[in-house]
Design a protein around this motif. Structure first.
Motif, PDB file in Angstrom:
ATOM      1  N   PRO A  41       0.743  -1.157  -0.230  1.00  0.00           N
ATOM      2  CA  PRO A  41       0.089  -0.069   0.169  1.00  0.00           C
ATOM      3  C   PRO A  41       0.905   1.155   0.019  1.00  0.00           C
ATOM      4  CG  PRO A  41      -0.613  -1.590   1.693  1.00  0.00           C
ATOM      5  CD  PRO A  41       0.675  -2.058   1.021  1.00  0.00           C
ATOM      6  N   PHE A  42       0.247   2.329  -0.341  1.00  0.00           N
ATOM      7  CA  PHE A  42       1.055   3.582  -0.661  1.00  0.00           C
ATOM      8  C   PHE A  42       1.627   4.160   0.682  1.00  0.00           C
ATOM      9  CE2 PHE A  42       1.135   8.331  -1.386  1.00  0.00           C
ATOM     10  CZ  PHE A  42       1.834   8.306  -2.046  1.00  0.00           C
ATOM     11  N   ILE A  43       0.450   4.326   1.652  1.00  0.00           N
ATOM     12  CA  ILE A  43       0.951   4.822   2.776  1.00  0.00           C
ATOM     13  C   ILE A  43       2.365   4.318   3.552  1.00  0.00           C
ATOM     14  CG2 ILE A  43       0.163   5.889   4.839  1.00  0.00           C
ATOM     15  CD1 ILE A  43      -0.958   7.330   2.783  1.00  0.00           C
ATOM     16  N   PRO A  44       2.051   2.845   3.546  1.00  0.00           N
ATOM     17  CA  PRO A  44       3.201   2.213   4.316  1.00  0.00           C
ATOM     18  C   PRO A  44       4.503   2.204   3.815  1.00  0.00           C
ATOM     19  CG  PRO A  44       1.095   0.795   4.395  1.00  0.00           C
ATOM     20  CD  PRO A  44       0.672   2.003   3.450  1.00  0.00           C
ATOM     21  N   ALA A  45       4.358   2.459   2.161  1.00  0.00           N
ATOM     22  CA  ALA A  45       5.424   2.619   1.549  1.00  0.00           C
ATOM     23  C   ALA A  45       6.168   4.138   1.873  1.00  0.00           C
ATOM     24  CB  ALA A  45       5.188   2.796  -0.158  1.00  0.00           C
ATOM     25  N   VAL A  46       5.160   5.023   1.979  1.00  0.00           N
ATOM     26  CA  VAL A  46       5.864   6.478   2.328  1.00  0.00           C
ATOM     27  C   VAL A  46       6.551   6.036   3.857  1.00  0.00           C
ATOM     28  CG1 VAL A  46       5.482   8.599   3.016  1.00  0.00           C
ATOM     29  CG2 VAL A  46       4.176   7.699   1.061  1.00  0.00           C
ATOM     30  N   ALA A  47       6.014   5.572   4.396  1.00  0.00           N
ATOM     31  CA  ALA A  47       6.727   5.490   5.941  1.00  0.00           C
ATOM     32  C   ALA A  47       7.752   4.646   5.775  1.00  0.00           C
ATOM     33  CB  ALA A  47       5.630   4.649   6.976  1.00  0.00           C
ATOM     34  N   MET A  72       0.377  -0.787   8.060  1.00  0.00           N
ATOM     35  CA  MET A  72       0.774   0.221   8.854  1.00  0.00           C
ATOM     36  C   MET A  72       1.276  -0.011  10.256  1.00  0.00           C
ATOM     37  SD  MET A  72       1.423   3.233   7.595  1.00  0.00           S
ATOM     38  CE  MET A  72       1.828   4.103   8.716  1.00  0.00           C
ATOM     39  N   LYS A  73       0.740  -1.029  10.837  1.00  0.00           N
ATOM     40  CA  LYS A  73       1.182  -1.839  12.224  1.00  0.00           C
ATOM     41  C   LYS A  73       2.670  -2.108  12.097  1.00  0.00           C
ATOM     42  CE  LYS A  73      -3.350  -2.891  13.901  1.00  0.00           C
ATOM     43  NZ  LYS A  73      -4.105  -3.766  14.456  1.00  0.00           N
ATOM     44  N   LYS A  74       2.856  -2.952  10.981  1.00  0.00           N
ATOM     45  CA  LYS A  74       4.258  -3.569  10.868  1.00  0.00           C
ATOM     46  C   LYS A  74       4.972  -2.414  10.575  1.00  0.00           C
ATOM     47  CE  LYS A  74       2.292  -8.274   9.110  1.00  0.00           C
ATOM     48  NZ  LYS A  74       1.974  -9.091   7.890  1.00  0.00           N
ATOM     49  N   THR A  75       4.867  -1.448   9.583  1.00  0.00           N
ATOM     50  CA  THR A  75       5.738  -0.386   9.293  1.00  0.00           C
ATOM     51  C   THR A  75       5.939   0.469  10.416  1.00  0.00           C
ATOM     52  OG1 THR A  75       4.606  -0.202   7.002  1.00  0.00           O
ATOM     53  CG2 THR A  75       5.681   1.677   7.831  1.00  0.00           C
ATOM     54  N   ASP A  76       4.836   0.537  11.402  1.00  0.00           N
ATOM     55  CA  ASP A  76       5.242   1.289  12.611  1.00  0.00           C
ATOM     56  C   ASP A  76       6.366   0.567  13.447  1.00  0.00           C
ATOM     57  OD1 ASP A  76       3.655   3.382  11.812  1.00  0.00           O
ATOM     58  OD2 ASP A  76       1.788   2.709  13.068  1.00  0.00           O
ATOM     59  N   LEU A  77       5.980  -0.710  13.823  1.00  0.00           N
ATOM     60  CA  LEU A  77       7.076  -1.467  14.613  1.00  0.00           C
ATOM     61  C   LEU A  77       8.391  -1.575  13.738  1.00  0.00           C
ATOM     62  CD1 LEU A  77       5.031  -4.777  15.452  1.00  0.00           C
ATOM     63  CD2 LEU A  77       6.322  -3.385  16.914  1.00  0.00           C
ATOM     64  N   MET A  78       8.458  -1.426  12.718  1.00  0.00           N
ATOM     65  CA  MET A  78       9.768  -1.551  11.848  1.00  0.00           C
ATOM     66  C   MET A  78      10.394  -0.102  12.308  1.00  0.00           C
ATOM     67  SD  MET A  78       9.785  -3.242   8.116  1.00  0.00           S
ATOM     68  CE  MET A  78       7.997  -3.115   7.818  1.00  0.00           C
ATOM     69  N   LYS A  79       9.720   1.192  12.059  1.00  0.00           N
ATOM     70  CA  LYS A  79      10.491   2.313  12.295  1.00  0.00           C
ATOM     71  C   LYS A  79      10.486   2.416  14.060  1.00  0.00           C
ATOM     72  CE  LYS A  79       7.951   6.044  11.102  1.00  0.00           C
ATOM     73  NZ  LYS A  79       6.702   6.874  10.602  1.00  0.00           N
ATOM     74  N   GLU A  80       9.783   1.743  14.689  1.00  0.00           N
ATOM     75  CA  GLU A  80      10.135   1.762  16.147  1.00  0.00           C
ATOM     76  C   GLU A  80      11.615   0.857  16.493  1.00  0.00           C
ATOM     77  OE1 GLU A  80       7.923  -0.331  19.941  1.00  0.00           O
ATOM     78  OE2 GLU A  80       6.676   0.884  18.645  1.00  0.00           O
ATOM     79  N   TYR A  81      11.738  -0.223  15.845  1.00  0.00           N
ATOM     80  CA  TYR A  81      12.840  -0.813  15.898  1.00  0.00           C
ATOM     81  C   TYR A  81      14.266  -0.086  15.124  1.00  0.00           C
ATOM     82  CZ  TYR A  81      11.364  -5.213  17.678  1.00  0.00           C
ATOM     83  OH  TYR A  81      10.953  -6.263  18.513  1.00  0.00           O
ATOM     84  N   SER A  82      13.956   0.698  14.111  1.00  0.00           N
ATOM     85  CA  SER A  82      14.609   1.435  13.500  1.00  0.00           C
ATOM     86  C   SER A  82      15.378   2.516  14.501  1.00  0.00           C
ATOM     87  CB  SER A  82      14.309   1.819  12.052  1.00  0.00           C
ATOM     88  OG  SER A  82      15.374   2.677  11.483  1.00  0.00           O
ATOM     89  N   LYS A  83      14.456   3.118  15.147  1.00  0.00           N
ATOM     90  CA  LYS A  83      14.905   4.403  16.101  1.00  0.00           C
ATOM     91  C   LYS A  83      15.760   3.785  16.921  1.00  0.00           C
ATOM     92  CE  LYS A  83      10.732   7.058  15.374  1.00  0.00           C
ATOM     93  NZ  LYS A  83       9.709   7.707  16.009  1.00  0.00           N
TER      94      LYS A  83
END
Length: 150
Positions: A41-47, A72-83
């Motif tokens: 999906p587009f929005i998760p791709a942006v994230a 988005m849930k998975k994307t948010d988790l990946m961003k959290e781990y990335s931080k």
């Protein structure tokens, strides 16, 4: 007006939409292809575009080799781990497979049926008193442990 605002005005798009399309250029080529093929999906791709390049490479590899989806849930988790600098190929696999779930601070809610409540408690007892009784009963039943075989 900034450039993306001019483009938004000219093509009747919101400036946020134009900014998102520009942000997609930060995705590595394999992930842009996944997006173009409609497999993400587009929005998760942006994230995902905010992840470091090496993290995006790990993600692309996982998506190429496994039938996982991105939301988005998975994307948010990946961003959290990335931080936390903990987003590696293994953690991406676990996140995509749904084996890592977001941490919630929400306490579980326990409910009794009306008949059970009426059997053991009186209407005059406060919620605090009921909680104390339940805790005392559990302490006696479990002996202070957390696991009980029933």
């Amino acid at each position: 007006m900034r450039t993306h605002e001019k483009v938004a005005d000219e093509y009747s798009l919101s400036k946020e939409t134009v900014a998102r399309y520009l942000r997609i250029s930060k995705l590595i080529e394999p992930l842009r292809e996944v997006l173009d093929k409609g497999k993400m999906p587009f929005i998760p791709a942006v994230a995902i575009s905010f992840l470091r390049e090496d993290e995006q490479v790990f993600l692309a590899r996982c998506l190429e080799n496994h039938p996982y989806t991105v939301d988005m849930k998975k994307t948010d988790l990946m961003k959290e781990y990335s931080k936390k600098d903990k987003l590696n190929e293994n953690n991406i696999m676990l996140i995509l497979a749904g084996k890592v779930l977001p941490k919630t601070n929400k306490q579980p809610s326990i409910k009794f049926s009306k008949s059970t409540y009426e059997k053991y408690f009186t209407p005059e007892q406060t919620a605090k008193e009921v909680q104390f009784i339940v805790e005392a009963a559990l302490e006696m039943y479990c002996g202070g442990g957390k696991e009980v075989d029933i």
